[in-house]
Design an enzyme around this catalytic site. Sequence first.
Site, PDB file in Angstrom:
ATOM      1  N   PRO A   2       0.917  -1.269   0.020  1.00 57.48           N
ATOM      2  CA  PRO A   2       0.058   0.185   0.036  1.00 57.48           C
ATOM      3  C   PRO A   2       0.760   1.230  -0.010  1.00 57.48           C
ATOM      4  O   PRO A   2       1.922   1.318   0.682  1.00 57.48           O
ATOM      5  CB  PRO A   2      -0.671   0.130   1.358  1.00 57.48           C
ATOM      6  N   GLU A   3       0.292   2.420  -0.799  1.00 56.85           N
ATOM      7  CA  GLU A   3       1.024   3.502  -0.749  1.00 56.85           C
ATOM      8  C   GLU A   3       0.253   4.559  -0.410  1.00 56.85           C
ATOM      9  O   GLU A   3      -0.988   4.175   0.252  1.00 56.85           O
ATOM     10  CB  GLU A   3       1.565   3.633  -2.417  1.00 56.85           C
ATOM     11  N   HIS A 100      -3.608 -15.478   7.853  1.00 58.79           N
ATOM     12  CA  HIS A 100      -2.418 -14.592   8.403  1.00 58.79           C
ATOM     13  C   HIS A 100      -2.792 -13.447   9.354  1.00 58.79           C
ATOM     14  O   HIS A 100      -2.220 -12.609   9.476  1.00 58.79           O
ATOM     15  CB  HIS A 100      -1.740 -13.867   7.181  1.00 58.79           C
ATOM     16  N   ARG A 120       2.944 -11.260   4.223  1.00 66.48           N
ATOM     17  CA  ARG A 120       4.549 -11.406   4.123  1.00 66.48           C
ATOM     18  C   ARG A 120       5.329 -10.960   5.517  1.00 66.48           C
ATOM     19  O   ARG A 120       6.357 -10.798   5.453  1.00 66.48           O
ATOM     20  CB  ARG A 120       4.875 -10.458   3.040  1.00 66.48           C
ATOM     21  N   ARG A 173      20.292  16.731  -4.450  1.00 64.67           N
ATOM     22  CA  ARG A 173      20.731  15.113  -4.228  1.00 64.67           C
ATOM     23  C   ARG A 173      21.361  14.781  -5.526  1.00 64.67           C
ATOM     24  O   ARG A 173      21.585  15.358  -6.592  1.00 64.67           O
ATOM     25  CB  ARG A 173      19.412  14.412  -3.977  1.00 64.67           C
TER      26      ARG A 173
END
Length: 298
Positions: A2-3, A100, A120, A173
């Site tokens: 998810p973003e 899970h 995961r 950068r």
Amino acid sequence: MPELPEVETVRAGLQRWVAGRTIAAVEVRHARSVRRHLAGGADLAARLAGATVRCASRRGKYLWLPLVDRPAASGGALIAHLGMSGQLLVEAPDAPDERHLHLRFAFADGGRELRFVDQRTFGGVLVDRLVPADDVPAGRPPERVPAQIAHIARDPLDPLFDDEQFVLRLRRRDTEVKRALLDQTLISGVGNIYADESLWRARLHGARRTATLSRPAARELLAQVRAVLGDALQAGGTSFDALYVNVNGESGYFDRSLAVYGREHRPCPRCGTPIRRAAFMNRSSFFCPQCQRPPRAR
DNA sequence: ATCGGTCCCTGTGTGC
DNA sequence: TGCACACAGGGACCGA
């Protein structure tokens, strides 16, 4: 997985279904989901039992639930990160356990419980103290953020995101522009999908060196990042499979609007050139070789 | 101080 | 069918 748009969709669901409720008990079924809480699962459960959730907050891909201050536990917040496959689900207590299911939060009202499900196990939760945000301009109401995520940059949907500061830091950068977009200490909330989509919209190749971007190009990139995140949020996020769903288990539908991500060999929506895929950081990058010209080798 | 590569996990799809 | 391998929305960490 998810973003920002997916995490914001989850946050809105938590705000609606969990805010104002008091946690009765926490069941830790998988220690890995609480590994970031250094004092351990029992400590986490003890801190949360009896705590009332104020609201649901988010910065980038991090979620947190500020807790009403109590003398015994001194407030703080429950922080969650979904990692690649984490889900926060609001479900009836008698709903069958997911394969899970790692954490279960039961509430004092006996109503629907909150579950953390994570295939995961890259995601997890912890309880942390809140500290004042140090970049709030005078005249604005003070803000508090969990100490553990104070180093995460604001995201571009945050009203206090500083556009010119971002442009300055980006151009200063010495790296590739896609790497920079994925650096959560420069700009948060962008992951592999929306990085590729933003770069396509801005007609930039992800391997362009940040220092070669003009100020207008950097501003345009930011505008496209913001646009694609906003569009995806409107659609409830991107769900390729059942791994991303909102708190009610429903999928988003932004996958229908993706221009390049996951679309190798299919035509670029702008020029028809087949989309290409390239290996990148143990993952993939998708781009249009016509619209996004690769930089010359340095 | 930055940057770039590696690793943590489980599950699914593909090709042999 | 079975097996091996590549790959998946993220990010912490380590060495250079």
